[in-house]
Design a protein around this motif. Structure first.
Motif, mmCIF file in Angstrom:
data_model
loop_
_atom_site.group_PDB
_atom_site.id
_atom_site.type_symbol
_atom_site.label_atom_id
_atom_site.label_comp_id
_atom_site.label_asym_id
_atom_site.label_seq_id
_atom_site.Cartn_x
_atom_site.Cartn_y
_atom_site.Cartn_z
ATOM 1 N N HIS A 169 0.861 -1.232 -0.138
ATOM 2 C CA HIS A 169 -0.032 -0.090 -0.034
ATOM 3 C C HIS A 169 0.912 1.146 0.000
ATOM 4 C CE1 HIS A 169 -2.946 -2.787 1.394
ATOM 5 N NE2 HIS A 169 -3.961 -1.920 0.616
ATOM 6 N N LEU A 170 2.231 0.991 0.170
ATOM 7 C CA LEU A 170 2.750 2.588 0.100
ATOM 8 C C LEU A 170 2.785 3.213 -1.157
ATOM 9 C CD1 LEU A 170 6.293 1.277 1.842
ATOM 10 C CD2 LEU A 170 4.652 2.700 2.552
ATOM 11 N N VAL A 171 2.632 2.518 -2.280
ATOM 12 C CA VAL A 171 2.366 3.316 -3.432
ATOM 13 C C VAL A 171 1.232 3.794 -3.600
ATOM 14 C CG1 VAL A 171 2.511 2.917 -6.162
ATOM 15 C CG2 VAL A 171 4.118 1.505 -4.827
ATOM 16 N N GLU A 172 0.266 3.473 -2.982
ATOM 17 C CA GLU A 172 -1.137 4.025 -3.058
ATOM 18 C C GLU A 172 -1.274 5.249 -2.136
ATOM 19 O OE1 GLU A 172 -4.309 0.971 -3.040
ATOM 20 O OE2 GLU A 172 -2.976 -0.697 -3.333
ATOM 21 N N LEU A 173 -0.744 5.154 -0.905
ATOM 22 C CA LEU A 173 -0.750 6.156 0.130
ATOM 23 C C LEU A 173 -0.190 7.578 -0.371
ATOM 24 C CD1 LEU A 173 -0.710 4.091 3.415
ATOM 25 C CD2 LEU A 173 -2.685 5.249 2.426
ATOM 26 N N PRO A 174 -0.914 8.484 -0.217
ATOM 27 C CA PRO A 174 -0.116 10.076 -0.569
ATOM 28 C C PRO A 174 0.756 10.446 0.727
ATOM 29 C CG PRO A 174 -2.444 10.410 -0.055
ATOM 30 C CD PRO A 174 -2.060 8.909 -0.017
ATOM 31 N N ILE A 175 1.812 9.895 0.935
ATOM 32 C CA ILE A 175 2.813 10.074 2.000
ATOM 33 C C ILE A 175 4.100 10.588 1.413
ATOM 34 C CG2 ILE A 175 1.645 8.321 3.353
ATOM 35 C CD1 ILE A 175 3.855 6.486 2.814
ATOM 36 N N ASP A 176 4.922 11.191 2.308
ATOM 37 C CA ASP A 176 6.190 11.727 2.122
ATOM 38 C C ASP A 176 7.156 11.053 2.955
ATOM 39 O OD1 ASP A 176 5.748 14.276 0.469
ATOM 40 O OD2 ASP A 176 4.101 14.182 2.044
ATOM 41 N N GLY A 177 6.715 10.223 3.950
ATOM 42 C CA GLY A 177 7.759 9.485 4.824
ATOM 43 C C GLY A 177 7.178 8.437 5.707
ATOM 44 N N ILE A 178 8.006 7.543 6.253
ATOM 45 C CA ILE A 178 7.526 6.584 6.960
ATOM 46 C C ILE A 178 8.216 6.672 8.373
ATOM 47 C CG2 ILE A 178 6.398 5.089 5.273
ATOM 48 C CD1 ILE A 178 9.122 3.564 5.266
ATOM 49 N N LYS A 179 7.737 6.018 9.332
ATOM 50 C CA LYS A 179 8.435 5.895 10.748
ATOM 51 C C LYS A 179 8.415 4.358 11.134
ATOM 52 C CE LYS A 179 8.321 9.952 13.498
ATOM 53 N NZ LYS A 179 7.657 10.342 14.917
ATOM 54 N N LEU A 223 10.999 8.449 -0.298
ATOM 55 C CA LEU A 223 10.292 8.531 1.028
ATOM 56 C C LEU A 223 11.362 8.812 2.121
ATOM 57 C CD1 LEU A 223 7.494 6.167 1.030
ATOM 58 C CD2 LEU A 223 7.165 8.344 0.323
ATOM 59 N N GLU A 224 11.070 9.789 2.991
ATOM 60 C CA GLU A 224 12.128 9.757 4.257
ATOM 61 C C GLU A 224 11.834 8.762 5.246
ATOM 62 O OE1 GLU A 224 13.432 13.641 6.677
ATOM 63 O OE2 GLU A 224 11.628 12.987 7.114
ATOM 64 N N VAL A 225 12.703 8.138 5.905
ATOM 65 C CA VAL A 225 12.692 7.137 6.621
ATOM 66 C C VAL A 225 13.067 7.594 7.952
ATOM 67 C CG1 VAL A 225 13.171 4.730 7.489
ATOM 68 C CG2 VAL A 225 12.939 5.360 4.985
ATOM 69 N N VAL A 226 12.331 7.373 9.113
ATOM 70 C CA VAL A 226 12.777 7.868 10.699
ATOM 71 C C VAL A 226 12.597 6.546 11.557
ATOM 72 C CG1 VAL A 226 12.164 9.171 12.686
ATOM 73 C CG2 VAL A 226 11.616 10.005 10.269
ATOM 74 N N GLY A 227 13.681 6.242 12.267
ATOM 75 C CA GLY A 227 13.737 5.082 13.178
ATOM 76 C C GLY A 227 13.192 5.858 14.374
#
Length: 627
Positions: free
Chosen positions: A540-550, A581-585
């Motif tokens: 679903h990452l492709v479908e969601l209008p997001i700029d980053g993930i945690k 996408l920006e990735v935050v740990g």
């Protein structure tokens, strides 16, 4: 009564009004007669006084002289009018004879004396007339008062006594008093039988018309008597779970027939134990079992369940039952508390299915009370503006020791002593489950975040703030309101990040996606929080209008020992780079975790290793110091 009034003679239609008019007429006639007589007496009195004054003036005008009239003349009392005429004529003719003057003076003295006697008599008669008038008025009013007492007061007292009997629910077999006036006889006749009608009405108020059993009101009143008497017992609730289906398929009549037959069966089964059996809801019966039968509760419920097999409608449908048991005062010491516990247990039994019996838990009341306490505490916190935001730094560690690039806004609550604490989990659950609390709190906190961000930018700190949104906050109107507040603040678009959890994003994507897309069109960035804990998240990452993930902390905590966690973090980071996408740990607490994440390509970190959540002033100091 209307028909009876029509056949009565017109003169009897209002006897009380006729008597009042009689008394008023007598008073008016008496006063009128007295006024006429007094007017005549005053006129006579004025005439006599005038004659007396005239005679005295004429006598004084006569010269003094010897002599007097004849004996006959001395004894006679001349008429004042004639004497005045003679004296006026004598003065006009210049009478000088002393004897004649003496005679006129003697006649004038006798006339004045006679006038004095008449004046005194007339005055005495007037005083007597006033006294007689007062006496007559008093007698007339006394008679009117006596009549009013006999014809009005006594009937009203009798009617009041009858009304009190009716209000007390007693039968009223008194016959109307024949001595009372017609109006009161009619009222008394109207009261005949009211006691029976009131008793019937009271029965209907406490009776369920469908089953003929006592109703919800009667059950609560019976339980209220337990409270007043300090009694104990058990509350049993029974639900016919298939009654709604019977009603939908066969109609209201057959559904009521099924409930009615089961109610009669249950009444026959538990009559020896039960204090009250009532229809509590359209598909629920309630039984109040007095203390002493607790040991037989299981047998009672078993017998009630078995009675369901006797309750059938014409089509052969049987009652399917569930039951609950709550002990009074163990599970609640008030009517609402114990019925609430029984109702909650009945809902649990309904969830289990037909035949289930659920017993209320002793901790249930305390749990519900705690639930309400948390709800009220959260409401007070929202209304009194005791919620505020603290900020947890997010650090870019491409180069150690790293720099603060973002900050996540976290909700805190200030207590009565002014101390700030994280919102307790129970209260946060209450907040998230109650939109009428959550949405005002969300808007208020969002304004705080925008104000803090403006101050930081004014100080020259190029930083973004991440604001968490729960599912209710993603409503169209609320999200639009937040975006309007942000746009009105004049902040750079990229300085706001909206964080939503993966579960919220995946629960109804058809609605979430266009709302998030509209926010991104305003320049707001969207971050997917707790990544990796949902379902089919990678697809679903492709479908969601997001700029980053945690990346969720569950993958970070075992990073040093679990190869699968490292593989997931590595794959997620690689996929995010492909999708830009920006990735935050998040949840980083050790330097080893920090170093492993950097090796895996994740260089934006959040966790206690760097800093805990802090007030906006401390965040500004950290940014100024560059640490």
């Amino acid at each position: 009564m209307a028909a009876e009034g029509n056949v009565s003679a017109p003169r009897d239609r209002s006897s009380l009004r006729r008597d009042v008019l009689r008394v008023l007429a007598a008073n008016v006639l008496l006063l009128l007669a007295f006024a006429l007589w007094q007017s005549y007496a005053l006129q006579q009195l004025e005439t006599l006084n005038t004659q007396k004054q005239t005679l005295q003036q004429l006598r004084a005008g006569l010269a003094s002289g010897e002599g007097s009239g004849t004996p006959a003349e001395v004894g006679a009392v001349p008429a004042p009018e004639k004497l005045i005429a003679r004296m006026n004529a004598a003065q006009a003719e210049g009478l000088e004879d002393p004897r004649q003057q003496g005679a006129l003076r003697a006649e004038a003295d006798r006339a004045v004396t006679a006038l004095d006697m008449r004046i005194e008599s007339l005055s005495r008669h007037m005083r007597v007339a006033v006294g007689l008038l007062i006496l007559a008025m008093l007698l007339l009013q006394a008679g009117a008062l006596w009549g009013f007492r006999r014809q009005v007061v006594q009937p009203l007292v009798a009617l009041a006594g009858r009304a009190e009997r009716v209000a007390a629910g007693l039968t009223d077999d008194m016959t109307p008093l024949q001595s009372t006036r017609r109006e009161f006889r009619l009222i008394a006749q109207a009261l005949d039988g009211v006691g029976e009608r009131e008793a019937r009405l009271a029965e209907l108020v406490h009776r369920d018309e469908t089953t003929g059993l006592a109703n919800r009101r009667a059950a609560r009143q019976s339980l209220g008597r337990w409270v007043e008497e300090g009694a104990s017992g058990a509350v049993i609730m029974l639900r016919v779970v298939n009654l709604g289906s019977v009603r939908a398929v066969y109609g209201e009549t057959e559904a009521n027939a099924l409930l009615n037959r089961y109610a009669r069966s249950a009444e026959g089964v538990v009559g020896q134990w039960c204090d009250t059996i009532a229809a509590y809801a359209e598909d629920v019966l309630i039984l109040l079992v007095r203390s002493g039968a607790e040991v037989a509760l299981a047998d009672i419920v078993t017998a009630l369940m078995a009675a369901g097999s006797d309750a059938e409608v014409q089509r052969g449908t049987r009652a399917e039952l569930v039951a609950s048991i709550a002990l009074f005062p163990v599970h609640g010491d008030t009517v609402d508390a114990v019925i609430g516990q029984a109702s909650a247990a009945l809902d649990n039994a309904t969830a289990r299915g037909a035949g289930a019996v659920e017993r209320a838990r002793e901790t249930g009341a305390g749990s519900l009370r705690k639930h309400l306490v948390h709800h009220e505490a959260m409401r007070r916190a929202v209304e009194s503006d005791r919620l505020e935001l603290w900020y947890m730094p997010i650090v870019d560690v491409h180069q150690l020791p790293g720099r603060i690039c973002h900050a996540e806004a976290l909700m805190r609550m200030r207590d009565a002593d002014g101390q700030v604490h994280p919102v307790p989990m129970e209260m946060m659950e209450r907040l998230l489950a109650t939109p009428d609390l959550l949405l005002p709190a969300s808007e208020r906190c969002f304004r705080q975040a925008c104000e803090t961000l403006k101050r930081l930018h004014a100080d020259g700190h190029d930083i973004a703030v991440a604001f968490n949104l729960a599912a209710p906050e993603l409503r169209d109107e609320h999200l639009e309101r937040l975006i309007e507040i942000f746009v009105a603040s004049g902040l750079p678009p990229a300085s706001l990040m909206l964080e939503i959890t993966e579960r919220v994003a995946l629960r109804g994507m058809e609605k979430v996606v266009p709302r998030l897309q509209a926010a991104r069109e305003q320049g707001v960035r969207v971050v997917l929080d707790d990544f990796g804990t949902g379902f089919s998240s990678l697809s679903h990452l492709v479908e969601l209008p997001i700029d980053g993930i945690k990346i969720d902390r569950v993958f970070i905590k075992d990073l040093e020992t679990d190869s699968r966690s490292r593989a997931i973090v590595s794959a997620t980071n690689a996929l995010a780079q492909v999708l830009k996408l920006e990735v935050v740990g998040e949840g980083i607490e050790t330097e080893a975790q920090r170093d492993l994440l950097r090796e895996l390509g994740c260089c934006v970190h959040q966790g206690y290793l760097y800093a805990k959540a802090m007030p906006a002033d401390q965040l500004r100091l950290r940014l100024t110091a560059g640490v």
